[in-house]
Design a protein around this motif. Structure first.
Motif, PDB file in Angstrom:
ATOM      1  N   LYS A 107       0.876  -1.175  -0.150  1.00  0.00           N
ATOM      2  CA  LYS A 107       0.302  -0.137   0.025  1.00  0.00           C
ATOM      3  C   LYS A 107       0.988   1.249  -0.100  1.00  0.00           C
ATOM      4  CE  LYS A 107      -3.679   1.955   2.241  1.00  0.00           C
ATOM      5  NZ  LYS A 107      -5.282   2.245   3.592  1.00  0.00           N
ATOM      6  N   HIS A 108       1.933   0.713   0.456  1.00  0.00           N
ATOM      7  CA  HIS A 108       2.985   2.745   0.867  1.00  0.00           C
ATOM      8  C   HIS A 108       4.234   2.310   0.202  1.00  0.00           C
ATOM      9  CE1 HIS A 108      -0.464   4.363   2.942  1.00  0.00           C
ATOM     10  NE2 HIS A 108      -0.466   3.626   3.182  1.00  0.00           N
ATOM     11  N   GLY A 109       5.200   2.757   0.617  1.00  0.00           N
ATOM     12  CA  GLY A 109       6.449   2.524  -0.151  1.00  0.00           C
ATOM     13  C   GLY A 109       7.288   3.671  -1.019  1.00  0.00           C
ATOM     14  N   GLY A 110       6.623   4.282  -2.051  1.00  0.00           N
ATOM     15  CA  GLY A 110       6.796   5.380  -2.596  1.00  0.00           C
ATOM     16  C   GLY A 110       7.743   4.425  -3.958  1.00  0.00           C
ATOM     17  N   HIS A 111       9.127   5.173  -4.387  1.00  0.00           N
ATOM     18  CA  HIS A 111       9.637   4.796  -5.380  1.00  0.00           C
ATOM     19  C   HIS A 111      10.311   4.402  -5.103  1.00  0.00           C
ATOM     20  CE1 HIS A 111      10.237   4.420  -9.553  1.00  0.00           C
ATOM     21  NE2 HIS A 111      11.280   4.477 -10.030  1.00  0.00           N
ATOM     22  N   LEU A 112      10.676   3.182  -5.406  1.00  0.00           N
ATOM     23  CA  LEU A 112      12.664   2.361  -4.464  1.00  0.00           C
ATOM     24  C   LEU A 112      12.926   2.821  -3.485  1.00  0.00           C
ATOM     25  CD1 LEU A 112      13.941   2.830  -8.022  1.00  0.00           C
ATOM     26  CD2 LEU A 112      13.409   1.116  -7.072  1.00  0.00           C
ATOM     27  N   ALA A 113      11.823   3.016  -2.856  1.00  0.00           N
ATOM     28  CA  ALA A 113      11.895   3.608  -0.993  1.00  0.00           C
ATOM     29  C   ALA A 113      11.632   2.412   0.098  1.00  0.00           C
ATOM     30  CB  ALA A 113      11.825   4.326  -0.709  1.00  0.00           C
ATOM     31  N   PHE A 114      10.479   2.274   0.370  1.00  0.00           N
ATOM     32  CA  PHE A 114      10.515   1.580   0.866  1.00  0.00           C
ATOM     33  C   PHE A 114      11.727   1.727   2.628  1.00  0.00           C
ATOM     34  CE2 PHE A 114       8.983  -0.505  -2.644  1.00  0.00           C
ATOM     35  CZ  PHE A 114       7.521  -0.763  -2.619  1.00  0.00           C
ATOM     36  N   PHE A 115      11.759   2.616   2.850  1.00  0.00           N
ATOM     37  CA  PHE A 115      12.118   2.377   4.544  1.00  0.00           C
ATOM     38  C   PHE A 115      11.419   2.095   5.587  1.00  0.00           C
ATOM     39  CE2 PHE A 115      14.240   5.974   1.944  1.00  0.00           C
ATOM     40  CZ  PHE A 115      15.840   5.669   2.545  1.00  0.00           C
ATOM     41  N   GLU A 116      11.811   1.445   6.237  1.00  0.00           N
ATOM     42  CA  GLU A 116      11.385   0.731   7.265  1.00  0.00           C
ATOM     43  C   GLU A 116      12.291   1.114   8.903  1.00  0.00           C
ATOM     44  OE1 GLU A 116      11.085  -3.059   6.852  1.00  0.00           O
ATOM     45  OE2 GLU A 116      12.949  -3.134   6.507  1.00  0.00           O
ATOM     46  N   GLY A 117      11.842   1.000   9.869  1.00  0.00           N
ATOM     47  CA  GLY A 117      12.152   1.245  11.293  1.00  0.00           C
ATOM     48  C   GLY A 117      13.043   2.584  11.610  1.00  0.00           C
ATOM     49  N   ILE A 118      12.845   2.902  12.722  1.00  0.00           N
ATOM     50  CA  ILE A 118      12.894   3.999  13.415  1.00  0.00           C
ATOM     51  C   ILE A 118      13.604   5.155  12.863  1.00  0.00           C
ATOM     52  CG2 ILE A 118      13.331   5.781  15.805  1.00  0.00           C
ATOM     53  CD1 ILE A 118      10.541   3.811  15.613  1.00  0.00           C
TER      54      ILE A 118
END
Length: 586
Positions: free
Chosen positions: A395-406
């Motif tokens: 559903k979310h993530g942007g383009h080639l991003a998908f950052f996770e964690g604080i």
């Protein structure tokens, strides 16, 4: 007589004065409100506007307890790739939660390009020279580089190395130094894989050395690089990963070559899929127009690096004045690639028509809120119809991003890709090039049929002496970025084509059968063919046993003598029968 009219005018004037007095009272009341309250109200309205305009989802994550959104998987109900591989991937069956302070696809995409938190390491560079004179920079990062923490002098990968090898195809105007590419390369190398980033022509600090430039549908560079790596490291399972435009190129290549690709598995990240739909999408809203302008500036910078050739092959003045990707493609890509129109270029370069032809296990990952590659272009039905493809949408993530964690130090899709390839490598569902087995069998038969001049290699394969054809030679320069270490390696040998092997077998069969009579020719050929099939089957089952090779060679090399003896015996028998028949008639 006129008094009613005057009364109506007095009433209207008094009515207007009452309205004016009311507005005056409201204005006096508003003036009594402190200015700070107005500032706060304005800020609230502005925040609400930006929250919706930038597509934030922080409050959605908050009210869901920061559990994240589940990963939606699309696949064929009988897909062996899903049931045998993806079903064992915990990450793809989990949830994705974006970094809270990056809970916007635009924030994620922007942060990735300007910051990205990439790991620190150096590549080893290899210059690959294509047959048309073009130069492709291959940047290597091996598992031993990560484990040692530094490069060793003259450290190269052995031809017998069985460590899985991953080829990465970057996106538009991206190269091996891009943040997301470094995240991917480091993650795979850290888990024991060898990674090579195949930079597009003219990127990675390498000059254009031919009149050929890359574009969104140019698959030839990916094809020659993958074939080269497959022949250079034949024992290493070969995988491929494409990102953005690189994903479009990868899927198109897999669909074009189908079963012939030497790739064991592949992953496509944030592919644009349909370039014509993408072109319409990126001009639709203000934010998309900003991305369009930013990408155009990147393309103009790429053209500026190679201005001498672009000025000869394209419309340099048009390139300089371009304000969109479409403008750049009109003045540069179409002229260099000889496309009639921009829409023609987009249609021919689109990977969607090739999705159904993919014969390799393929994982596709896309974000539904991708601000560059719209969800409207995702080929849902085609992915569902192909048993080799599993489509994962987030559903979310942007383009080639998908950052996770604080801290935002990890990319979710990198972990998902690493897990998928790891499970695929340990399973029985890796793609194997079907023509390899037939080529090996054909080359063995061809080599043996040519006579007693055979050579037994260390790996147990039989080949005729002098039958190999020399392939194109390429000069490779290995350079550790940041240090100067050059090593030149010349030449790679190409294997015989299957058609040549088949023609050799047919020719040798014709020589043997040409000495038999019309009826005996058929029987003789059948016996020879059956014997060869039996011996070939026995040879492949006992490939490690040298005694079977010796038996095989002994029988084949002695066949001319045995054939001559059989023919003499057959002729003597015919003479006896003929003399007996003659005496009986007398």
């Amino acid at each position: 007589m006129f008094s009613p009219n005057f009364s109506q005018m007095d009433w209207s004037i008094s009515w207007d004065e009452s309205y004016l007095n009311a507005y005056k009272e409201v204005f006096r009341a508003l003036c009594l409100i402190p200015i700070l309250h107005y500032v706060i109200a304005f800020m609230v309205i502005w925040v609400v506007f930006l929250y919706n305009f930038l597509e934030f989802h922080f409050f959605q994550d908050f009210f869901s307890g920061f559990r994240g959104a589940p990963v939606a998987l699309t696949f064929h109900p009988t897909s062996h790739i899903y049931h045998g591989v993806v079903s064992k991937c915990k990450i793809l069956h989990g949830r994705y939660l974006a970094t809270p302070w990056l809970s916007s696809p635009h924030f994620q995409t922007t942060f990735l390009n300007f910051f990205g938190n990439p790991p620190a390491f150096s590549y080893r560079r290899q210059l690959f020279h294509a047959s048309d004179g073009g130069t492709i920079a291959l940047d290597w990062l091996t598992s031993s580089d990560i484990s040692r923490g530094a490069f060793e002098v003259n450290h190269t990968i052995s031809k017998e190395d069985t460590t899985p090898l991953v080829v990465v195809i970057p996106g538009l105007t991206s190269d091996s130094t891009s943040s997301y590419i470094k995240h991917l390369a480091f993650g795979l190398a850290k888990h024991g894989w060898n990674v090579v980033v195949s930079n597009h022509r003219g990127l990675g600090g390498v000059s254009i050395t031919s009149d050929c430039f890359y574009n969104a549908g140019w698959t030839e560079d990916a094809r020659v690089v993958i074939d080269y790596l497959h022949h250079q490291y034949p024992k290493a399972p070969l995988f491929a990963i494409g990102t953005s435009i690189g994903a479009n190129i990868l899927v198109k290549y897999l669909g074009e070559d189908r079963e012939k690709v030497p790739v064991a598995g592949a992953v496509a990240i944030c592919s644009p899929w349909d370039l014509l739909i993408g072109d319409r999408f990126i001009c639709r809203r203000l934010l998309q127009k900003l991305y369009d302008r930013a990408l155009t500036i990147g393309l103009q910078g790429y053209a500026k690096l190679h201005e001498p050739r672009y000025s000869l092959l394209a419309n340099w003045e048009g390139i300089r004045k371009s304000r969109s990707i479409r403008d750049f493609d009109n003045f540069a890509t179409c002229l260099v690639g000889k496309f009639e129109t921009v829409d023609t270029y987009y249609r021919r370069s689109t990977s969607t028509p090739y999705v159904l032809n993919v014969s390799v296990p393929l994982l596709c990952i896309s974000a539904l809120d991708d601000p560059v590659c719209t969800r409207e272009a995702i080929p849902w039905d085609e992915c569902r119809a192909n048993k080799n493809i599993v489509l994962a949408t987030i559903k979310h993530g942007g383009h080639l991003a998908f950052f996770e964690g604080i801290t935002g130090s990890r990319l979710w899709w990198v972990r998902a890709t690493d897990e998928f390839l790891g499970v695929l490598h340990s399973s029985s569902h890796m793609h194997k090039k079907k023509t390899e087995i037939t080529e090996q069998k054909a080359s063995i038969e061809s080599s043996i049929d040519q006579g007693p001049y055979v050579n037994v290699g260390e790996d147990g394969m039989v080949a005729a002496v002098g039958s190999a054809h020399a392939g194109n030679k390429s000069v490779e320069h290995f350079t550790g970025l940041g240090s100067i270490q050059d090593k030149t390696v010349l030449g790679t040998e190409q294997t015989q084509q299957q058609t040549e092997a088949k023609s050799d077998v047919a020719g040798s069969g014709g020589e043997v059968s040409g000495e038999c009579s019309s009826l005996q020719r058929i029987k003789c050929f059948d016996v020879i063919a059956a014997s060869k099939r039996w011996l070939n089957h026995l040879l492949f089952r006992k490939n490690g046993k040298s005694v079977w090779l010796l038996v095989y060679i002994a029988i084949i090399t002695s066949w001319p003598i045995l054939g001559s003896a059989l023919r003499i015996f057959s002729r003597k028998k015919k003479l006896r029968n003929f003399s007996a028949a003659t005496s009986h008639r007398r």
